[in-house]
Design an enzyme around this catalytic site. Structure first.
Site, short mmCIF file in Angstrom:
data_model
loop_
_atom_site.label_atom_id
_atom_site.label_comp_id
_atom_site.label_asym_id
_atom_site.label_seq_id
_atom_site.Cartn_x
_atom_site.Cartn_y
_atom_site.Cartn_z
N SER A 266 -67.88 51.05 56.65
CA SER A 266 -66.43 51.11 57.08
C SER A 266 -65.81 52.04 55.88
O SER A 266 -64.65 53.28 55.84
CB SER A 266 -65.51 50.26 56.98
OG SER A 266 -65.53 49.24 56.11
N HIS A 317 -61.44 51.00 51.54
CA HIS A 317 -60.85 51.60 52.71
C HIS A 317 -60.48 52.81 51.95
O HIS A 317 -60.43 54.24 52.49
CB HIS A 317 -60.17 50.75 53.66
CG HIS A 317 -60.97 49.41 54.53
ND1 HIS A 317 -60.44 48.95 55.44
CD2 HIS A 317 -62.57 49.97 54.64
CE1 HIS A 317 -61.65 48.28 56.44
NE2 HIS A 317 -62.58 48.98 55.65
#
Length: 334
Positions: A266, A317
């Protein structure tokens, strides 16, 4: 060849004002569709043939059929023969002629569908030949456009690597649904203490590990949705650089601000979102603000979800997003 003729028919209808007419099984006609349009008091009808079928044609039978079907006595028929075997060759005297003998029974246009060229047309239907040439140009442009859309091979390789690592993880874990934490650590998860001990490769290996089948599926769906765009716009080499540098910076952020074991693609995917944001900013004059608004919305929603759901590496992230923005900005200037 049939699909080529169908494209011609569609383009004649879309761009030249023709209508489709169905042709029942009649010898000499290659496909069971033709086109027609009214010019003053006359119906201009076009049907299609090839080298093998044309010699079987009975033009009178075809005229009777069209007169009955179209309810019109005043018809002008034109035959468009489409065949990749049709060639124009030069003889020893420098004269050009067709490589096949043709016996036309009405006005005729000859097309080589592979070369996408008109080889011959009756002088009386020069305007119709020009219409067909325009339609063939549309076909050629569409074909070139499709050819330019290369297979996103880098994206597929990245997905393949992630899936392969998950299969290895599932085998070692003895569970296809959830991954064993000890197996993840063994295979290269981000573990701060081990990185401090010199295992810096974990900044990269953790990018290809996932904690469960749902985790993998969501990340691979995002990668398949976003990766081909970045690969096409930035090119394969820059795409790889963006992906890996974003993933590495994601791991570094996680290492600096989180003590938890961290895994997943991610961070690199957030880097692709950053690259898409740079793309939207650079091209806002031509693609509009909508694309940039959509990208910002996706980033905001994913960050919000990350901060709302436990055990999500939000620092990873953010690191990936920042890495994607910086890397793609610098690469876009190269």
């Amino acid at each position: 060849m049939e699909s080529y003729i169908k494209d011609l028919i569609q383009n004649l209808c879309d761009y030249c004002g023709y209508n489709i007419v169905e042709i029942e099984k009649i010898d000499g006609v290659y496909v069971n569709w033709g086109v027609y349009k009214r010019i003053e008091n006359e119906l201009d009808v076009v049907f299609f043939s090839d080298l093998d079928s044309s010699y079987k044609l009975d033009i009178n039978e075809l005229k009777i059929y069209f007169k009955k079907y179209l309810q019109c006595e005043n018809l002008k028929l034109s035959e468009v023969m489409v065949d990749d075997r049709l060639k124009v060759i030069e003889d020893e005297n420098g004269n050009f002629h067709l490589n096949h003998k043709i016996n036309p029974q009405c006005e005729l246009i000859l097309i080589n569908n592979v070369d996408n060229k008109i080889l011959y047309f009756s002088e009386a239907i020069k305007e119709k030949a020009n219409e067909l040439a325009s339609c063939m140009n549309h076909i050629g442009n569409s074909k070139r456009s499709r050819e330019k859309q290369e297979t996103p091979i880098v994206t597929y390789v990245l997905i393949g690597l992630n899936v392969l690592m998950y299969l290895i993880t599932a085998y070692l874990s003895g569970n296809i649904v959830d991954s064993n934490i000890n197996v993840l650590v063994f295979l290269g998860a981000k573990v701060n203490e081990l990185i401090k001990g010199g295992e810096y490769y974990r900044f990269i290996t953790c990018m290809f590990l996932h904690g469960g089948i749902i985790h993998l599926a969501l990340n691979m769906f995002a990668l398949k949705s976003l990766g081909p765009l970045i690969e096409q716009v930035y090119g394969k080499v820059k795409y790889i650089i963006i992906y890996f540098l974003s993933g590495i910076l994601s791991s570094i952020f996680s290492y600096m601000f989180s003590t938890s074991v961290s895994i997943g693609a991610s961070g690199a995917i957030f880097g692709l979102l950053g690259a898409a944001l740079i793309l939207a900013l650079k091209m806002k004059g031509s693609i509009g603000k909508g694309f940039m608004t959509n990208i910002l919305s996706v980033i905001a929603v994913n960050l919000f979800m990350g901060f709302s759901i436990p055990n999500v590496d939000n620092f990873g992230h953010l690191g990936g997003l920042i890495g994607g923005i910086i890397t793609s900005f610098l690469l876009s200037r190269v």
